[in-house]
Design a protein around this motif. Structure first.
Motif, PDB file in Angstrom:
ATOM      1  N   CYS A 206      -2.356   3.799   8.222  1.00 28.43           N
ATOM      2  CA  CYS A 206      -2.147   4.217   6.613  1.00 28.43           C
ATOM      3  C   CYS A 206      -3.010   5.173   5.915  1.00 28.43           C
ATOM      4  O   CYS A 206      -4.363   6.225   6.336  1.00 28.43           O
ATOM      5  CB  CYS A 206      -2.798   3.814   5.910  1.00 28.43           C
ATOM      6  SG  CYS A 206      -3.234   4.065   3.577  1.00 28.43           S
TER       7      CYS A 206
ATOM      8  N   GLY B 288       0.058   3.849   1.031  1.00 20.38           N
ATOM      9  CA  GLY B 288      -0.053   4.484   2.312  1.00 20.38           C
ATOM     10  C   GLY B 288       0.586   4.423   3.597  1.00 20.38           C
ATOM     11  O   GLY B 288       1.466   4.893   3.938  1.00 20.38           O
ATOM     12  N   CYS B 289       0.560   2.667   3.640  1.00 19.63           N
ATOM     13  CA  CYS B 289       1.102   2.479   4.976  1.00 19.63           C
ATOM     14  C   CYS B 289       2.137   0.321   4.607  1.00 19.63           C
ATOM     15  O   CYS B 289       2.355   0.076   5.443  1.00 19.63           O
ATOM     16  CB  CYS B 289       0.030   1.897   6.013  1.00 19.63           C
ATOM     17  SG  CYS B 289      -0.909   0.615   5.238  1.00 19.63           S
TER      18      CYS B 289
ATOM     19  N   CYS C 281       0.986  -1.719   0.440  1.00 23.94           N
ATOM     20  CA  CYS C 281      -0.031  -0.148  -0.305  1.00 23.94           C
ATOM     21  C   CYS C 281       0.721   1.392  -0.003  1.00 23.94           C
ATOM     22  O   CYS C 281       1.761   1.267   0.798  1.00 23.94           O
ATOM     23  CB  CYS C 281      -0.553   0.526   1.580  1.00 23.94           C
ATOM     24  SG  CYS C 281      -1.696   1.903   1.586  1.00 23.94           S
TER      25      CYS C 281
ATOM     26  N   HIS D 129      -5.012  -3.054   5.820  1.00 23.06           N
ATOM     27  CA  HIS D 129      -4.342  -1.393   6.097  1.00 23.06           C
ATOM     28  C   HIS D 129      -3.813  -0.746   7.160  1.00 23.06           C
ATOM     29  O   HIS D 129      -4.847  -0.906   8.277  1.00 23.06           O
ATOM     30  CB  HIS D 129      -4.636   0.028   5.630  1.00 23.06           C
ATOM     31  CG  HIS D 129      -5.252   0.225   4.538  1.00 23.06           C
ATOM     32  ND1 HIS D 129      -4.496   1.194   3.692  1.00 23.06           N
ATOM     33  CD2 HIS D 129      -6.270  -0.522   3.585  1.00 23.06           C
ATOM     34  CE1 HIS D 129      -4.746   0.406   1.915  1.00 23.06           C
ATOM     35  NE2 HIS D 129      -6.157   0.250   1.704  1.00 23.06           N
TER      36      HIS D 129
END
Ligand SMILES: NC(=O)c1ccc[n+]([C@@H]2O[C@H](COP(=O)([O-])OP(=O)(O)OC[C@H]3O[C@@H](n4cnc5c(N)ncnc54)[C@H](O)[C@@H]3O)[C@@H](O)[C@H]2O)c1
Ligand SMILES: [Zn+2]
Length: 665
Positions: A414, A394-395, A392, A410
């Motif tokens: 995240c 984001g995270c 991911c 997530h």
């Protein structure tokens, strides 16, 4: 420049090659359910053949019948509904000249209406005026029984004040519904409509917000098409937005409808014209493929070439990681597009073909139906394979594939998932002025990391951000404060729980008396509510559990209210309360939906069609001017007719309406 690269393919082919291509793609579409070119491209192929050989027999055999669809393979006998007369295709044209030629073939005016990009449906009403059979178009001669599903379309009348008739029309998904609930994971409102109408559990159809526009009726004789449409409206049907036009207005009407596309809540791909005189219609008859008294003038200019430069991976509010294409600017239907949702892995792969999507590909971009941009196909492969992220963005959680979609579990921090959730919250709560940029600033400065943080923001904190002055900060704080009192359905939707969209939120608000009852409901109890299926019930209850902490802290800051029963009009001294308002055409200052909302807030009523007891028919100021100049829409005609018979429907413009609202506040 942009269109030719595609059209040229066809232009250089021989008649025999074109005929083969038409037959092949028609079959792929109708029999194999596996179209390999887009609809506009298929239409161009057909036009290429028509130009070279107007009398080619292949032209008359386009559509399900020509493709030899046999529903008996798929359907039980009792699921098959014969259509008599068959539900045919429409003849097509692409320029004024052809339209005028068609118009010369009959006496009288024409009736024009938008060609809705939906799914054709036939409705049959029995001797008591009850809806008893609804069917898809199917092969045109035989459709599939979908009565239970159609019963869940809100604006289809279940009973009507006549009997033994068949009504035909188009089922479609409003764009507002598509954009709110489905655009991240589905590519087309039309395909989703078709799916919703065939769901095995018809109750679930309601959750898709599908609507219906009538355009034809069988079993009653009329003098004119205009009479027919007016009659349908009197029975309670929403009809396609029709108007009567004479020769000088033919092209003008097309341009006008084309220009209004963005203001409409549905996709359309052209304008349908019909001879107004029903006697002329009977005289002209039909071919095996289409009626001769009707023609569809299709929109163009919706496509263009571009180059795919990057693919971003966006974490959606539900946690799916979806591809978004960044392309060189390209103008489509009058607006410049640089970002295009590729929806999900499966759709991206389908566009790219077996070898996978590559950066720097030359691509065909299109707004099918005029509104939502799509990457239709790769015209020439690029040089760098698009990698599907293993983590991911984001995270860093590992991604995995769940059917068509890329997912990840997530972590709680995240960034992308959070930003998306906050964005959804601010927009659903209608906290105006908080765009993606400001949200990133707020988030990265750790001022807002969960939705309840919006309500603890201080002036100092806001002005500490770059480009946020005191004036802006105060304005934002005011707006946030205004939203502290919130309706329970708005609150529920703002949580961003999968499957908890507007419709389900409204149902919960209606069904339960307190927020605690809603939050503690179990899935079994939810399924009892009509239109909530098992999947929705599970996702919603899971979501309540998962978001328990956020919900608890939001409750500390918010005053969550249940919709009040409508105020008693007699007790309010107001020009709006107790009065009914119908809006028609486009308004300047707000959408029709917002206008209806304002009226209802003030205790007024918003019926869906013109009735004898209507108080106000409201339209844009430009339309009022046209009205004063002699123009009449169907709704106007109806209102005038009722007024002649003793009703007192006030026909007013938007400015006058706004004054009414003002005098009420
Ligand atoms: N991609 C491919 O390979 C491929 C192959 C074959 C067909 N197609 C596509 O299939 C589509 C369907 O073709 P078709 O022959 O079924 O439909 P059509 O385009 O001839 O249109 C007929 C339909 O228009 C609908 N309609 C919408 N608004 C209307 C209005 N205001 N008044 C009257 N009718 C209205 C009706 O329901 C009717 O069924 C076409 O768009 C064509 O491009 C694509
Ligand atoms: Zn993540």
């Amino acid at each position: 420049m942009t269109e030719s690269a595609v059209a040229n393919d066809w232009a250089s082919m021989t008649v025999a090659e074109l005929e083969d291509a038409v037959k092949r793609h028609n079959r792929l579409y109708w029999v194999d359910n596996d179209p390999q070119i887009s609809d506009p491209e298929f239409d161009r192929l057909v036009e290429a053949l028509r130009t070279k050989k107007p009398d080619s027999p292949v032209l008359a055999a386009i559509g399900p019948v020509g493709a030899g669809v046999d529903l008996s393979e798929h359907l039980q006998g009792e699921q098959q509904v014969p259509h008599d007369p068959p539900m045919l295709s429409l003849d097509k044209c692409y320029d004024e000249e052809t339209l005028l030629k068609w118009f010369e073939k009959f006496e009288g005016t024409a009736v024009a209406s938008p060609k809705i990009d939906g799914v054709a449906v036939s409705l049959r009403y029995d001797a008591d005026g009850r809806l008893f059979v609804a069917a898809t178009r199917g092969t045109g001669r035989v459709g599939e029984l979908i009565t239970g599903n159609v019963m869940r379309i809100e604006n289809v009348p279940r009973t009507i004040d006549t009997h033994d008739i068949e009504v035909r029309g188009e089922a479609y998904m409003p764009l507002s519904v598509f954009e709110e609930r489905f655009k991240e994971e589905y590519s087309s409102p039309r395909n989703l409509t078709a799916g919703a109408l065939k769901l095995k559990n018809p109750q679930e159809t309601a959750g898709y917000g599908v609507r219906f526009f009538a355009y034809d009726v069988l079993g009653v004789a009329f003098d004119t098409e205009a009479d027919k449409m007016t009659w349908l409206e009197e029975l309670g049907f929403d009809t396609v937005d029709w108007r009567e036009v004479d020769k000088p207005k033919l092209q003008h009407t097309f341009d006008e409808i084309d220009a209004s596309r963005r203001a409409r809540d549905y996709e359309m791909d052209g304008v349908v014209y019909r001879a107004n005189s029903c006697e002329e219609q009977r005289r002209m008859g039909h071919t095996a493929h289409h009626p001769r008294y009707s023609i569809a003038y299709k929109f163009q200019g919706d496509s263009g070439e571009s180059v795919l430069r990057e693919v971003h991976w966006n974490v959606s509010r539900t946690g799916a990681i979806n591809p978004v294409g960044i392309v060189d600017p390209v103008e489509l239907s009058g607006a410049v597009v640089t970002r295009v949702s590729l929806h999900n892995l499966a759709i991206m792969e389908a566009v790219a073909g077996e070898e996978g999507l590559t950066l720097n590909s030359r691509v065909l971009m299109m707004r099918r139906g005029g509104v939502i941009p799509h990457m239709e196909k790769v015209l020439e492969r690029g040089d760098e394979l698009v990698e599907i992220p293993s983590e991911c963005p984001g995270c860093g959680a590992d991604t995995y594939r769940d059917n068509d979609v890329l997912c990840a579990d997530h972590s709680a921090d995240c960034r992308n998932a959070r930003l998306r959730q906050l964005e959804h919250f601010a927009s659903a709560m209608e906290i105006k002025g908080i765009g993606p940029k400001l949200l990133e600033q707020l988030h990265d400065a750790e001022l807002v990391t969960d939705p309840s943080d919006f309500f603890t923001l201080s002036l100092e904190e806001l002005t500490s951000l770059e480009r946020v002055g005191e004036k802006l900060a105060r304005k934002l704080l005011d707006r946030i404060k205004e939203r502290r009192t919130v309706r329970v359905d708005v609150f529920l939707r703002a949580l961003g729980i999968d499957e908890l969209g507007r419709h389900v939120a409204e149902l919960l608000a209606e069904e339960f008396g307190s927020l605690d009852e809603i939050l503690n409901v179990d899935a079994e109890a939810l399924v009892e509510i009509p239109t909530i299926g098992e999947i929705i019930a599970e996702k919603v209850t899971e979501g309540f559990e998962k978001h328990a902490a956020v919900i608890a802290s939001l409750r500390d800051h918010l005053d969550i209210v249940f919709p009040e029963p409508a105020p008693d009009p007699a007790e309010i001294d107001s020009p709006v309360a107790g009065k009914s308002f119908l809006f028609t055409g486009a308004l300047e200052s707000m959408s029709r939906k917002d206008a209806q909302g304002r009226v209802r807030e003030l205790g007024g009523d918003t019926p869906s069609s013109v009735t004898k007891t209507l108080d106000f028919l409201v339209m844009g100021d430009a339309d009022i001017e046209r009205f004063e100049g002699g123009w009449r829409s169907s709704k106007l005609k109806k209102a005038e007719k009722y007024n002649n018979d003793g009703s007192s429907i006030a026909i007013i413009g938007e400015s006058a309406f706004l004054e009414l609202l003002d005098s009420d506040e």
